[in-house]
Design an enzyme around this catalytic site. Structure first.
Site, PDB file in Angstrom:
ATOM      1  CD  GLU A 135      -2.962  -1.165   2.271  1.00  0.00           C
ATOM      2  OE1 GLU A 135      -4.096  -1.609   2.054  1.00  0.00           O
ATOM      3  OE2 GLU A 135      -2.598  -0.716   3.376  1.00  0.00           O
ATOM      4  CD  GLU A 157      -4.140  -6.205   2.842  1.00  0.00           C
ATOM      5  OE1 GLU A 157      -4.917  -5.466   3.495  1.00  0.00           O
ATOM      6  OE2 GLU A 157      -2.908  -6.155   2.939  1.00  0.00           O
TER       7      GLU A 157
END
Length: 590
Positions: free
Chosen positions: A157, A239
């Site tokens: 991320e 995710e």
């Protein structure tokens, strides 16, 4: 042996494969239970398991590496291979994962000018040394070497933190240099700005997205992003947040099982998925991370995550609903569960010994003297508590007393009597009064707890990541000089000397012993205690706090032994019970 390729879709031995993966962190589960959790993953219908690799778990002290026992990532991966599962590894130096400092080692902070997740030379050199050691353990696990590892992550991320493509390429090249032979990927949120910032437009790197809802929109954004960059790649949610983590003082997070299952159905229609978390596990020790939103919000010890398998390994209603969805997209074979796990209520255990921290302090740490107060990191300490002690002189009534630059929580004692409790964002900038009652040699003790470093966002770079008292202690208008520092990481809890004096309303240790004839999982009920940490046979079970939402600590069976077992509780508020309870189920604070 098989080959794995990423074209317009995923291919195993030239045949398309739908990746149905579940996140399972080996570092949050005792190794004796790895097989059980992986068997239940396969029984769900998954063909892949995904795990982060936390740097700070394997290099706790700079240059000292550990890949044994509960840190044996190779063994965890080999068990997955034995069960016929593919493996996705995420060894990026930063993992987030609600883990202390996002997986970055605390010792990095001893370098004053370091900037993590950047091209800072100090940082990249440290990553390079870590990868050199790490790849000795994971190189042979790749599909190219006959193992089950099909992909690895470059960074995590990153688009929610920075946009330095040179940094990402440096990490990629470093991984390849040390032996990465499988395809690489990045993972970011499912919208344009973070995808633009966090990916490398490179045919060899797969962009993936992380989200928990609005699948058609999020996958649509990912597809548009790839089309705009002339990439023809499969859509994967790296995710799928089907639950959430919980913080101290807030409610225990839950997500409707059917709502999450409906979203999974759409995901599997459109692409590939990794469910975060399939099984969360436990933040043993001092490894919980913290959020920062106007104030510091530490995550609780349980990393249950409202996952498909709960913290202590039981199948949930959400698991069954997810399995019903997965059965629509693939054939599920029966899996036998080979680990016998029982829950046992051992009942009440009476207090054997108690002693104040002040009475056994010298058995736990050697004082380090410095004129000014030093941070944990400057003293070579990573986690736990640090006690600052000074002789502040003769009888006096001070109208102004202040602790400057403290992180995260301080308890102030004058002559071993509690004066005040201070928090990072509350009362620190305010002056207090301080009464020195003895004619001579008034001793000021300040016990500071590191309640966890921020694991996400701009807070990663905050000066508050360094713990302890960084500014100093002001008496009237001046900083007081002359301090002894006691570093209390509690990796030597066996050194507590219970022959010393116990004093009411002081931080103290409480010892309980109980005999075990039949082994099983159990739960330490922490109701009646204030705040602290507990140990079973020397193993750090993690933190407890009476502000909830949990009032238990999970004790897996492998941490017990037949015969006599010892629980030591360190409690900082002066609250304890003469009898504790070991239950067969967890307890919560409503």
């Amino acid at each position: 042996m098989y080959s794995f390729e990423i074209r317009e879709d995923f291919y195993i031995n030239n045949k398309k494969v739908k990746l149905i993966s579940g996140a399972l962190h080996y570092f949050r589960v005792v190794p004796e239970y790895w097989r059980d959790r992986l068997e239940k993953l396969k029984a769900l219908g998954c063909n892949t398991v995904e795990t982060y690799i936390p740097w700070n778990f394997h290099e706790v002290k700079e240059g000292v590496f550990d890949f044994t026992h509960n840190k044996d990532i190779a063994r965890f991966t080999e068990i997955a291979h034995e069960l016929g599962l593919y493996v996705i590894l995420r060894p990026s130096p930063y993992i987030c994962a609600e883990w202390e400092f996002g997986g970055l080692p605390a010792w990095l902070l001893k370098y004053p000018n370091i900037r993590v997740r950047s091209n800072c030379e100090i940082f990249l050199n440290a990553v390079d040394k870590y990868y050199e050691e790490l790849f000795k353990h994971i190189y042979k696990l790749q599909t190219t070497q006959g193992g089950p590892v099909i992909m690895m992550q470059i960074e995590n991320e990153y688009g929610s933190f920075g946009d330095n493509k040179k940094y990402l390429k440096n990490l990629k090249n470093m991984m390849i240099k040390h032996g990465c032979e499988v395809p690489l990927f990045t993972s970011d949120g499912g919208w344009k700005e973070v995808l633009d910032a966090g990916t490398i437009i490179d045919e060899d790197v797969l962009p993936t997205a992380n989200f928990g809802s609005r699948t058609r929109e999020q996958f649509g954004n990912l597809k548009t992003f790839m089309e705009q960059n002339n990439l023809e790649k499969p859509l994967m949610c790296m995710e799928f947040w089907m639950g959430w983590f919980s913080n101290w003082g807030l409610e225990f997070k839950r997500r409707d099982a059917q709502d999450a299952a409906n979203e999974l159905d759409i995901l599997l229609e459109m692409g590939h998925v990794n469910m975060y978390m399939y099984h969360g596990g436990t933040n043993f020790g001092f490894y919980n991370g913290t959020c920062y939103r106007d104030e510091i919000l530490p995550q609780i010890t349980s990393y249950d995550y409202d996952a498909l398998i709960n913290e202590h390994g039981e199948i949930t209603d959400k698991y069954n609903k997810f399995k019903a969805v997965i059965e629509k997209h693939t054939d599920i074979k029966h899996v036998d569960f080979t680990t016998n796990i029982s829950k046992i209520a051992y009942g009440e255990v009476k207090l054997k010994n108690k002693v104040s921290l002040f009475s056994t302090l010298d058995k736990l740490a050697k004082p380090i003297y410095n004129e000014e107060t030093l941070s944990m990191e400057a003293l070579g300490q990573n986690y736990g508590y640090i006690l600052y002690r000074a002789n502040v002189g003769k009888r006096n009534d001070l109208e102004r007393f202040r602790v400057v630059g403290m992180d995260d929580r301080a308890q102030v004692y004058i002559n071993e009597r509690h004066h005040s409790t201070l928090y990072k964002d509350k009362f620190i900038s305010q002056n207090q009064t301080l009464s020195l009652e003895k004619d001579n040699d008034n001793i000021l003790d300040i016990l500071v707890e590191n309640i966890g470093r921020v694991n996400y966002g701009a807070g990663l770079l905050s000066p508050t990541q360094r713990k302890g008292i960084k500014g100093g202690v002001m008496l009237d208008m001046h900083f007081h000089t002359g301090w002894d520092h006691y570093c209390l990481e509690f990796d030597n809890i066996e050194n507590v000397d219970f022959s010393g004096e116990y004093k009411e309303s002081t931080p103290a240790f409480y010892e309980y012993e109980f005999e075990v004839n039949e082994l099983g999982d159990t739960f330490l009920n922490t109701d009646g205690f204030g705040k602290g940490v507990a140990f079973i046979n020397g193993f750090n079970l993690g933190r407890f706090w009476d502000i909830g939402p949990t009032s238990y600590l999970y004790i897996p069976e492998p941490l017990l032994k037949e015969g006599m077992n010892t629980i030591v509780i360190f409690e900082t508020e002066g609250k304890y019970k003469e009898t504790i309870s070991l239950d067969n189920r967890p307890s919560y604070i409503e």
